[in-house]
Design an enzyme around this catalytic site. Structure first.
Site, short mmCIF file in Angstrom:
data_model
loop_
_atom_site.label_atom_id
_atom_site.label_comp_id
_atom_site.label_asym_id
_atom_site.label_seq_id
_atom_site.Cartn_x
_atom_site.Cartn_y
_atom_site.Cartn_z
N SER A 27 0.83 -1.21 0.00
CA SER A 27 0.00 0.00 0.00
C SER A 27 0.86 1.26 0.00
O SER A 27 0.34 2.36 0.11
CB SER A 27 -0.91 0.00 1.23
OG SER A 27 -0.14 -0.06 2.41
N ASN A 114 -1.50 -2.05 13.72
CA ASN A 114 -2.96 -1.83 13.80
C ASN A 114 -3.31 -0.54 14.53
O ASN A 114 -4.16 0.23 14.07
CB ASN A 114 -3.64 -3.03 14.48
CG ASN A 114 -3.51 -4.29 13.64
OD1 ASN A 114 -2.99 -4.23 12.53
ND2 ASN A 114 -3.98 -5.41 14.15
N THR A 159 -39.09 28.05 -8.31
CA THR A 159 -39.43 26.75 -7.74
C THR A 159 -39.84 25.91 -8.94
O THR A 159 -40.43 26.43 -9.90
CB THR A 159 -40.60 26.81 -6.72
OG1 THR A 159 -41.76 27.27 -7.39
CG2 THR A 159 -40.30 27.72 -5.54
N HIS A 160 -39.52 24.64 -8.92
CA HIS A 160 -39.77 23.74 -10.07
C HIS A 160 -39.12 24.27 -11.35
O HIS A 160 -39.59 23.96 -12.45
CB HIS A 160 -41.28 23.55 -10.32
CG HIS A 160 -42.06 23.25 -9.10
ND1 HIS A 160 -42.28 21.98 -8.63
CD2 HIS A 160 -42.67 24.09 -8.20
CE1 HIS A 160 -43.00 22.03 -7.52
NE2 HIS A 160 -43.23 23.30 -7.24
N SER A 281 -15.78 25.82 -28.50
CA SER A 281 -16.10 24.58 -29.19
C SER A 281 -15.14 24.43 -30.36
O SER A 281 -14.69 25.42 -30.94
CB SER A 281 -17.55 24.64 -29.65
OG SER A 281 -17.70 23.88 -30.83
N LYS A 287 -19.51 29.61 -29.38
CA LYS A 287 -19.80 29.04 -28.07
C LYS A 287 -18.75 29.29 -27.00
O LYS A 287 -17.58 29.39 -27.28
CB LYS A 287 -20.01 27.52 -28.21
CG LYS A 287 -21.38 27.23 -28.81
CD LYS A 287 -21.64 25.77 -28.89
CE LYS A 287 -22.03 25.21 -27.56
NZ LYS A 287 -21.54 23.86 -27.40
N ASN A 289 -18.17 27.27 -23.46
CA ASN A 289 -18.70 26.17 -22.65
C ASN A 289 -18.17 26.23 -21.21
O ASN A 289 -16.98 26.39 -21.00
CB ASN A 289 -18.29 24.83 -23.27
CG ASN A 289 -18.78 24.70 -24.69
OD1 ASN A 289 -19.85 25.19 -25.04
ND2 ASN A 289 -17.99 24.05 -25.53
N GLU A 294 -18.88 22.08 -15.22
CA GLU A 294 -19.36 20.73 -15.52
C GLU A 294 -18.48 19.68 -14.84
O GLU A 294 -18.96 18.67 -14.35
CB GLU A 294 -19.41 20.51 -17.03
CG GLU A 294 -20.53 21.33 -17.67
CD GLU A 294 -20.38 21.49 -19.18
OE1 GLU A 294 -19.60 20.76 -19.79
OE2 GLU A 294 -21.09 22.35 -19.74
N TYR A 321 -9.22 -6.01 13.45
CA TYR A 321 -8.55 -5.54 12.23
C TYR A 321 -8.64 -6.55 11.09
O TYR A 321 -8.50 -7.76 11.30
CB TYR A 321 -7.07 -5.22 12.51
CG TYR A 321 -6.36 -4.76 11.25
CD1 TYR A 321 -6.39 -3.42 10.87
CD2 TYR A 321 -5.73 -5.67 10.40
CE1 TYR A 321 -5.79 -2.99 9.70
CE2 TYR A 321 -5.13 -5.25 9.22
CZ TYR A 321 -5.17 -3.92 8.87
OH TYR A 321 -4.59 -3.51 7.70
N GLN A 326 -7.26 -1.43 4.74
CA GLN A 326 -6.23 -0.74 3.96
C GLN A 326 -6.85 0.04 2.79
O GLN A 326 -6.27 1.02 2.32
CB GLN A 326 -5.23 -1.78 3.43
CG GLN A 326 -4.04 -1.18 2.74
CD GLN A 326 -2.88 -2.16 2.66
OE1 GLN A 326 -2.18 -2.38 3.64
NE2 GLN A 326 -2.69 -2.77 1.51
N LYS A 329 -7.82 4.24 2.74
CA LYS A 329 -6.99 5.41 2.47
C LYS A 329 -7.14 5.96 1.05
O LYS A 329 -7.27 7.15 0.85
CB LYS A 329 -5.54 5.10 2.82
CG LYS A 329 -5.34 5.11 4.34
CD LYS A 329 -4.01 4.62 4.79
CE LYS A 329 -3.92 3.11 4.85
NZ LYS A 329 -4.91 2.47 5.75
N1 ARG Z 1 -1.00 -1.13 5.72
C1 ARG Z 1 -1.89 -1.59 6.72
C2 ARG Z 1 -3.21 -0.82 6.64
O1 ARG Z 1 -3.24 0.22 6.07
C3 ARG Z 1 -1.29 -1.42 8.07
C4 ARG Z 1 -1.80 -2.35 9.10
C5 ARG Z 1 -1.37 -3.72 8.87
N2 ARG Z 1 -1.75 -4.59 9.94
C6 ARG Z 1 -1.80 -5.92 9.79
N3 ARG Z 1 -2.21 -6.60 10.82
N4 ARG Z 1 -1.51 -6.52 8.69
O2 ARG Z 1 -4.20 -1.22 7.14
#
Ligand code: ARG
Length: 463
Positions: A27, A114, A159-160, A281, A287, A289, A294, A321, A326, A329
């Site tokens: 990760s 953890n 409204t509407h 455009s 135009k 835009n 958007e 956990y 993971q 994030k």
């Molecule tokens: N990279 C892991 C996460 O974001 C860290 C925690 C890993 N813990 C484990 N017991 N494998 O969750």
């Protein structure tokens, strides 16, 4: 810089993971963003270990110096994180090991990734709630500035999507100001829910070392520790709350951009988007835009979905956990980045673009926007009940529509065909400007009330 690094978790269980396993497991490409937080958490933990004499004062100094070096290398973009070390936590530990040697092997005493990742993520959310609030406040200021210069600019309120009653553009813009102000309160709630420190929970059951949790809180700026270690390592509710507050901001951004897109259409012609934020455009030379708006709309629709993405990652997971976590994030980082970009762009659009100062008035006149005021004329001045006056005015509107006229083009004789009591006084009620000043309540579009709202808002955004 080439630092020789060992793979931290080289136990018999996971010495030889397949390349494919590394691809799904690593990760670091995402959580390297927790660098600052992980360093801070590691420093705080080292301090707590020193207090327990697990490490000596000299070792603490060594660890901090090593961490300083890592920060320095990182600032100078000299670190290439290793995928073999999975994530930011193990990368930092491994870097520390390369710099200070075996003292680094003591740093993971009494903690776990953890509680570490839960703490890092909370710190990141707290930091970015703050940034987000700042950015929203900038947008509120830019909206406010447009409101200030458009206090006498009359537009149709809808409204509407039907022309309903005249309002000032300032009043209309201040409605958005209110939405974003609510978003600030929502983010404060998120901060409150996030401001609890998981450290001391270790893997799940709590640490075997009597870590000074007050010290850990003080060092990292948390108000308090989590109450329950099992909850602490598995609680990602704060991420959902964060995404839900982002969803609310995106709801408001989507509403505003969608409206401005409509208003910039030549059919409405109420808003002229800055050239810097529109494109031409490739084939139609006339135009302009509103692409930026958007994209804000498109992106905010995606952001709005992200809290349910995370809810689905978390749903039905027993305690505690799981690696599923993971995935949190990427969701929060991407949503945050997109949202910040959208807010910044909308701020600039507000600063640089112009609202049409005449067309709104004309739309009001052509579409009988003061019809309700005429009904009130009969109530207030001719003592006709509202239901009866409503019917009379409805007939007058149909008559004018048939004659292809607006109300101010009708004569007194025209009006009297519908009710003999009608006199010259009606013309004051037809006037669109009078419709605005006739409003009496505190939250109304009456310019004096809007001016008060603007004054209050100016004080607020200065804080
Ligand atoms: N990279 C892991 C996460 O974001 C860290 C925690 C890993 N813990 C484990 N017991 N494998 O969750």
């Amino acid at each position: 810089m080439v630092l020789k690094r060992k793979k931290i978790l080289s136990t018999s269980i996971n010495k030889k993971t397949s390349k494919l396993m590394d691809s799904i497991n690593t990760s670091i490409d995402i959580d390297s963003r927790l660098f600052t937080e992980d360093i801070a958490v590691t420093r705080a933990h080292a301090l707590a270990l020193e207090k327990l004499k697990i490490i000596s004062n000299q070792e603490l100094i060594k660890i901090n110096k090593g961490l300083d070096k890592i920060v320095n290398l990182h600032t100078n973009k000299k670190i290439k994180f290793s995928r073999a070390n999975e994530d930011i936590h193990m990368n930092i530990e491994s870097l520390l090991h390369s710099i200070i040697g075996n003292t680094a092997s003591k740093i993971h005493t009494g903690r776990s990734r953890n509680d570490q990742v839960a703490t890092d993520t909370r710190l990141w959310v707290l930091k970015n709630c703050k940034n987000l609030k700042k950015q929203i406040k900038f947008l509120m200021k830019d909206i406010l500035n447009q409101a200030k210069i458009n206090q006498t600019n009359i537009i149709p309120g809808f409204t509407h999507l039907q022309v309903a009653q005249p309002v000032t553009l300032a009043h209309h813009l201040m409605a958005y100001y209110e939405m974003f102000k609510r978003d600030l309160s929502h983010l404060e709630f998120v901060e409150q829910m996030t401001n609890e420190n998981p450290l001391g929970s270790a893997a799940l059951a709590g640490s075997n070392y009597k870590l000074d949790t007050s010290l850990l809180n003080k060092e990292l700026g948390f108000n308090e520790s989590k109450n329950n270690s099992l909850d602490a390592v598995s609680d990602r509710d704060f991420c959902v709350y964060f995404l839900q507050s982002l969803a609310m901001v995106s709801l408001h951004l989507g509403k505003m951009s969608s409206e401005l897109i409509l208003w910039s259409s030549n059919i409405f012609n109420l808003f002229e988007i800055s050239k810097n934020y529109s494109t031409g455009s490739s084939i139609m030379p006339q135009k302009r835009n509103p692409d930026s708006l958007e994209l804000i709309r498109g992106k905010s629709n995606i952001i709005r979905n992200q809290s349910s993405s995370l809810l689905n990652v978390l749903a039905n997971l027993p305690l505690t956990y799981f690696k599923d976590f993971q995935e949190d994030k990427k969701i929060i980082f991407d949503s945050y980045d997109d949202l910040i970009l959208c807010i910044e762009v909308l701020s600039e659009i507000m600063k640089e673009s112009k609202f049409n100062k005449v067309n709104g008035y004309k739309i009001c006149e052509d579409n009988f926007a003061s019809a309700t005021d005429l009904a009130d004329y009969l109530v207030l001045e001719k003592k006709i009940t509202f239901r009866d006056s409503y019917k009379i005015i409805a007939s007058i509107v149909s008559y004018a529509q048939k004659k292809k006229k607006n109300m101010s083009q009708l004569t007194l004789q025209d009006f009297q065909k519908f009710n003999k009591k009608i006199d010259q006084g009606i013309f004051k009620y037809i006037d669109i400007k009078n419709s605005i000043t006739r409003k009496k309540t505190t939250m109304s579009t009456n310019p004096s009330k809007v001016a008060q709202a603007i004054k209050k808002a100016e004080k607020f955004v200065k804080k």
